[in-house]
Design a protein around this motif. Structure first.
Motif, PDB file in Angstrom:
ATOM      1  N   LEU A  32       0.827  -1.201   0.000  1.00 47.73           N
ATOM      2  CA  LEU A  32       0.000   0.000   0.000  1.00 47.73           C
ATOM      3  C   LEU A  32       0.865   1.257   0.000  1.00 47.73           C
ATOM      4  CD1 LEU A  32      -2.695   1.540   0.303  1.00 47.73           C
ATOM      5  CD2 LEU A  32      -2.462   1.220   2.773  1.00 47.73           C
ATOM      6  N   PHE A  33       1.876   1.302   0.854  1.00 54.52           N
ATOM      7  CA  PHE A  33       2.701   2.505   0.929  1.00 54.52           C
ATOM      8  C   PHE A  33       3.620   2.658  -0.280  1.00 54.52           C
ATOM      9  CE2 PHE A  33       0.908   2.880   5.062  1.00 54.52           C
ATOM     10  CZ  PHE A  33       0.853   4.254   5.234  1.00 54.52           C
ATOM     11  N   ASN A  34       3.962   1.566  -0.951  1.00 60.36           N
ATOM     12  CA  ASN A  34       4.688   1.688  -2.228  1.00 60.36           C
ATOM     13  C   ASN A  34       3.799   2.360  -3.269  1.00 60.36           C
ATOM     14  OD1 ASN A  34       7.089   0.548  -1.358  1.00 60.36           O
ATOM     15  ND2 ASN A  34       6.504  -1.525  -1.975  1.00 60.36           N
ATOM     16  N   ILE A  35       2.524   1.992  -3.306  1.00 55.25           N
ATOM     17  CA  ILE A  35       1.574   2.622  -4.231  1.00 55.25           C
ATOM     18  C   ILE A  35       1.405   4.097  -3.881  1.00 55.25           C
ATOM     19  CG2 ILE A  35      -0.848   2.686  -4.955  1.00 55.25           C
ATOM     20  CD1 ILE A  35      -0.872  -0.391  -4.424  1.00 55.25           C
ATOM     21  N   LEU A  36       1.156   4.379  -2.604  1.00 56.08           N
ATOM     22  CA  LEU A  36       0.921   5.762  -2.180  1.00 56.08           C
ATOM     23  C   LEU A  36       2.137   6.647  -2.420  1.00 56.08           C
ATOM     24  CD1 LEU A  36      -1.109   5.259   1.128  1.00 56.08           C
ATOM     25  CD2 LEU A  36      -1.942   6.104  -1.085  1.00 56.08           C
ATOM     26  N   ARG A  37       3.328   6.098  -2.206  1.00 58.90           N
ATOM     27  CA  ARG A  37       4.554   6.881  -2.419  1.00 58.90           C
ATOM     28  C   ARG A  37       4.656   7.348  -3.873  1.00 58.90           C
ATOM     29  NH1 ARG A  37       8.497   3.345  -0.815  1.00 58.90           N
ATOM     30  NH2 ARG A  37       8.759   2.666  -2.943  1.00 58.90           N
ATOM     31  N   ASN A  38       4.134   6.549  -4.801  1.00 56.42           N
ATOM     32  CA  ASN A  38       4.148   6.927  -6.215  1.00 56.42           C
ATOM     33  C   ASN A  38       3.014   7.874  -6.596  1.00 56.42           C
ATOM     34  OD1 ASN A  38       6.447   5.435  -7.087  1.00 56.42           O
ATOM     35  ND2 ASN A  38       5.240   3.574  -6.880  1.00 56.42           N
ATOM     36  N   LYS A  39       2.033   8.038  -5.722  1.00 59.33           N
ATOM     37  CA  LYS A  39       0.884   8.888  -6.015  1.00 59.33           C
ATOM     38  C   LYS A  39       0.928  10.239  -5.297  1.00 59.33           C
ATOM     39  CE  LYS A  39      -2.457   5.154  -6.826  1.00 59.33           C
ATOM     40  NZ  LYS A  39      -2.983   5.479  -8.133  1.00 59.33           N
ATOM     41  N   THR A  40       1.653  10.302  -4.169  1.00 62.13           N
ATOM     42  CA  THR A  40       1.607  11.530  -3.377  1.00 62.13           C
ATOM     43  C   THR A  40       2.883  11.706  -2.559  1.00 62.13           C
ATOM     44  OG1 THR A  40       0.210  12.812  -1.848  1.00 62.13           O
ATOM     45  CG2 THR A  40       0.501  10.481  -1.334  1.00 62.13           C
ATOM     46  N   ASP A  41       3.123  12.927  -2.172  1.00 65.74           N
ATOM     47  CA  ASP A  41       4.196  13.243  -1.233  1.00 65.74           C
ATOM     48  C   ASP A  41       3.517  13.419   0.125  1.00 65.74           C
ATOM     49  OD1 ASP A  41       6.383  14.173   0.150  1.00 65.74           O
ATOM     50  OD2 ASP A  41       6.422  16.132  -0.831  1.00 65.74           O
ATOM     51  N   PHE A  42       3.971  12.710   1.127  1.00 62.91           N
ATOM     52  CA  PHE A  42       3.323  12.736   2.435  1.00 62.91           C
ATOM     53  C   PHE A  42       3.593  14.032   3.208  1.00 62.91           C
ATOM     54  CE2 PHE A  42       3.891   8.212   1.509  1.00 62.91           C
ATOM     55  CZ  PHE A  42       2.594   7.765   1.669  1.00 62.91           C
ATOM     56  N   HIS A  43       4.718  14.689   2.956  1.00 62.81           N
ATOM     57  CA  HIS A  43       5.085  15.899   3.700  1.00 62.81           C
ATOM     58  C   HIS A  43       3.978  16.951   3.601  1.00 62.81           C
ATOM     59  CE1 HIS A  43       9.042  14.082   3.677  1.00 62.81           C
ATOM     60  NE2 HIS A  43       9.421  14.971   4.568  1.00 62.81           N
ATOM     61  N   GLY A  44       3.547  17.419   4.761  1.00 57.16           N
ATOM     62  CA  GLY A  44       2.564  18.486   4.808  1.00 57.16           C
ATOM     63  C   GLY A  44       1.136  18.044   4.568  1.00 57.16           C
ATOM     64  N   LYS A  45       0.905  16.768   4.359  1.00 52.46           N
ATOM     65  CA  LYS A  45      -0.450  16.277   4.103  1.00 52.46           C
ATOM     66  C   LYS A  45      -1.149  15.945   5.419  1.00 52.46           C
ATOM     67  CE  LYS A  45      -0.436  15.926  -0.479  1.00 52.46           C
ATOM     68  NZ  LYS A  45       0.642  16.479  -1.086  1.00 52.46           N
ATOM     69  N   ASN A  46      -2.493  15.954   5.364  1.00 55.94           N
ATOM     70  CA  ASN A  46      -3.311  15.543   6.495  1.00 55.94           C
ATOM     71  C   ASN A  46      -3.885  14.170   6.193  1.00 55.94           C
ATOM     72  OD1 ASN A  46      -2.912  17.966   7.860  1.00 55.94           O
ATOM     73  ND2 ASN A  46      -4.682  18.923   6.895  1.00 55.94           N
ATOM     74  N   ALA A  47      -3.750  13.238   7.133  1.00 50.78           N
ATOM     75  CA  ALA A  47      -4.215  11.869   6.931  1.00 50.78           C
ATOM     76  C   ALA A  47      -5.218  11.478   8.008  1.00 50.78           C
ATOM     77  CB  ALA A  47      -3.038  10.905   6.930  1.00 50.78           C
TER      78      ALA A  47
END
Length: 177
Positions: A32-47
């Motif tokens: 899942l995190f391999n997919i997400l890493r290719n779709k978005t940058d986590f820095h500054g995001k709200n989860a």
């Protein structure tokens, strides 16, 4: 259980054995995190982590420098464990909220860039999660929502559905705005 990536990578998490949870497997979480890493940058995001259980996904978001991470679960012991673990790790960007998830969706004033939901597989209202998240506008523009679900649930005809991935017994459906 361990944190698989980010600042707290390889830190072990030892949840009490009496928590009523079904944690996402490390293999599925890593995929899942391999997919997400290719779709978005986590820095500054709200989860947002709905049906958070042990907080496993919330810790991953916090470890990857999301600005704000909210873990929501109805079980008092789960919320207590998430708060305790976040405090021990120094995850000041992670907060845990004790609430029924559907009530939280309908009442929160916050919007999120990434929403993950891992409801109990036997729950009949699983298809309502995506409908309510979009109805109450919880997802920011270009945001991603992921729902972990049993194979019997099919989101492919739902509005905003983008893809389905399967890892062993774990199914993830992705939605975008």
């Amino acid at each position: 259980m361990r944190i698989i990536g980010g600042q707290f990578s390889k830190r072990l998490i030892h949840p009490p054995k009496n928590l009523p949870v079904r944690p996402t497997t490390d293999l599925a979480k890593e995929s899942l995190f391999n997919i997400l890493r290719n779709k978005t940058d986590f820095h500054g995001k709200n989860a947002l982590d709905l049906f958070s259980g042990t907080g496993s996904l919330a810790y991953e978001f916090a470890s990857r420098h999301c600005e704000k991470v909210v873990a929501v679960d109805l079980n008092f012991q789960c919320v207590h464990f998430i708060k305790k673990t976040a405090n021990e790790f120094g995850m000041q960007n992670l907060s845990a909220v004790r609430s029924e998830v559907f009530r939280y969706i309908k009442t929160t004033p916050f919007k999120f860039d990434i929403i993950f939901a891992d409801p109990p597989y036997q729950m009949e209202e699983i298809p309502l999660i995506s409908k309510l998240v979009f109805e109450y506008k919880l997802l920011n523009e270009n945001g991603i929502m992921i729902i972990e679900h049993p194979k019997e649930v099919d989101f492919s005809k739902e509005e905003h559905f983008s893809e389905h991935r399967k890892y062993g017994q774990v199914n993830f459906s992705f939605f975008t705005l």
